[in-house]
Design an enzyme around this catalytic site. Structure first.
Site: not given
Length: 475
Positions: A300, A240-241, A14-15, A18
């Site tokens: 979450n 999905h990470d 999300a930020t 890589r």
């Protein structure tokens, strides 16, 4: 089994994003980051969007470096955050994907629950209530005040990692672990819930065919291969990470809980079957798809977003923040700090996080932190408290006895967070690996290529040998 081979992971967070090169063999797992790039959302009058074109360009630059270093690259896999998507017509993207923190989703929640009450939705898709789940975003697209007309013109919808896979290969697919976060997948059958789509008047033709992690999608398009200076297959991983991260948790799944900690903190256990009880729904636990058909039964928690958004606010106000020094100062705070509900909805959208935390404390008669170090200590104490509560609830709802908690991802580097979590949950915490998502991505590819073999348990033993975790005992 063959000798060591190389694969590449495109890992979008999300930020930041890589590209990581992995060399994998029967007794070998080496990782090398060949590119890292920022992921900066774009705010327009129409809403908050991801700059997906720039992310794709940066990923291609990283893959070019990967091919230069390893011309015989066997395959490429893509993972990212969940729920967000692009709408396409005849292969062309109709608009930049909305960011899940965009406020338009409230209209989609209202529209969805007016047709399908949440209790029924949970029975069908097994997902905790999050106002940005894909089903709510799609329903917001139909709202005359919040939609931008793309849904009626679209002939397909691709989740973010599937969109990059399409641009690399020309193949439209929906990888199953990420599809499980949309709210449109039947939690029992693992197939698209066409009856639900009909109830919500969402066109089933939008949704591509589902594939499992470890499926060979196809080779790079010729023009892409020419640009990159090499060719390779693209493989579906746990796109999905969190699904990829859980692959790389070096745990005994029967007795362990995991916390995949980055922007979000995903806290749960790995199961063979979903838990769809009223108690699970009321506790807001989710049942998401994992690699090899496992269930990620988790909750979450807002995660390190609280910290990163606070730092952004302080820097915007002109303060210079040295994060390691700030964390050290937070660890040295000796006076008690307030513990707040990290899951309070006010903390979801971008904004002045310290001001929101202060308002939360003031409303409840709690002590308002007085310095950045005290704010950070309050954030980390609150996250540790939320993590511990979620671990205990996961154990109770699933019937598991938890003996160890694993923290992977960026949060595993935060010594204060790891120690406070161990203290609050009263169990040992094993921290690492940091790049769990990329490792899981790489191992699923490597297994398909024959560089490693076996079950998830076998893959996790490879991780444990290559990246021994750090232990924090409760005190």
């Amino acid at each position: 089994m063959s000798t060591t081979g190389s694969v590449a992971a495109i890992d979008l967070g999300a930020t930041s994003g890589r590209v990581i090169l992995g060399d994998v063999g029967p007794n070998e797992l080496r990782m090398q980051q060949v590119a890292r790039f920022p992921n900066v959302p774009v705010s327009t009058p129409g809403g908050l969007h991801w700059n997906i074109g720039e992310l794709y360009r940066s990923a291609l630059v990283g893959l070019t470096t990967a091919f230069r270093q390893e011309p015989r690259l066997a395959s490429i896999g893509v993972d990212s955050w969940a729920v967000d998507y692009a709408l396409l017509r005849e292969g062309r993207m109709l608009s930049e994907p909305f960011h899940y923190r965009d406020t338009r989703t409230a209209a989609g929640v209202k529209a969805t629950h007016a047709i399908v009450p949440f209790a029924e939705l949970y029975r069908r898709n097994g997902l905790q209530f999050l106002p940005f789940n894909t089903v709510y975003q799609l329903m917001a697209e139909t709202d005359s005040d919040h939609g931008i007309g793309c849904l009626t013109r679209a002939d397909s919808m691709l989740l973010v990692p599937d969109l990059l896979t399409f641009w690399l290969t020309g193949e439209r697919i929906a990888e199953r672990t990420n599809a499980s976060t949309t709210g449109l997948l039947d939690v029992v059958t693992g197939e698209w819930d066409t009856a639900l789509l009909g109830q919500l008047s969402l066109p089933p033709a939008l949704l591509p065919a589902l594939v499992d992690p470890g499926t060979r999608i196809g080779p790079l398009l010729p023009e892409v291969a020419k640009q990159l200076g090499g060719t390779a297959d693209v493989v579906a991983v746990g796109s999905h990470d969190t699904a990829s991260a859980v692959v790389a948790v070096p745990m005994d799944a029967a007795t362990s809980a995991y916390i995949s900690c980055g922007t979000w903190g995903l806290v749960g256990v790995e199961l063979e079957r979903p838990v769809l009880t009223d108690a699970a729904r009321e506790a807001n636990f989710t049942n998401e798809g994992g690699v090899d058909g496992r269930i990620r039964f988790l909750h979450n928690v807002m995660g390190l977003w609280l910290l990163s958004e606070s730092v952004r606010s302080w820097e915007a106000a002109g303060e210079t923040i040295d994060l390691p020094a700030l964390l050290a100062a937070a660890a040295s705070v000796t006076t008690p700090v307030s513990v707040f509900d990290a899951d309070d909805p006010r903390f979801l959208t971008p904004g002045d996080m310290p001001e929101r935390i202060a308002a939360y404390c003031h409303e409840r008669g709690l002590v308002v932190p007085g310095s950045p170090a005290e704010f950070v200590r309050s954030i980390i104490e609150s996250l540790a408290d939320a993590f511990a509560n979620a671990v205990r609830t996961a154990a109770e709802l699933s019937g598991r006895t938890i003996e160890t908690v694993h923290i992977v991802g960026g949060g595993s580097q935060n010594e204060l967070l790891c120690q406070l979590t161990a203290n609050r949950v009263g169990l040992p915490v094993l921290a690492g690996p940091v790049e769990a998502t990329a490792i899981g991505n790489i191992l699923v590819q490597a297994r398909l290529q024959g560089f490693v073999d076996g079950s998830l348990e076998s893959l996790r033993s490879v991780v444990a040998a290559a990246f021994p975790p750090r232990r924090y005992d409760p005190r």
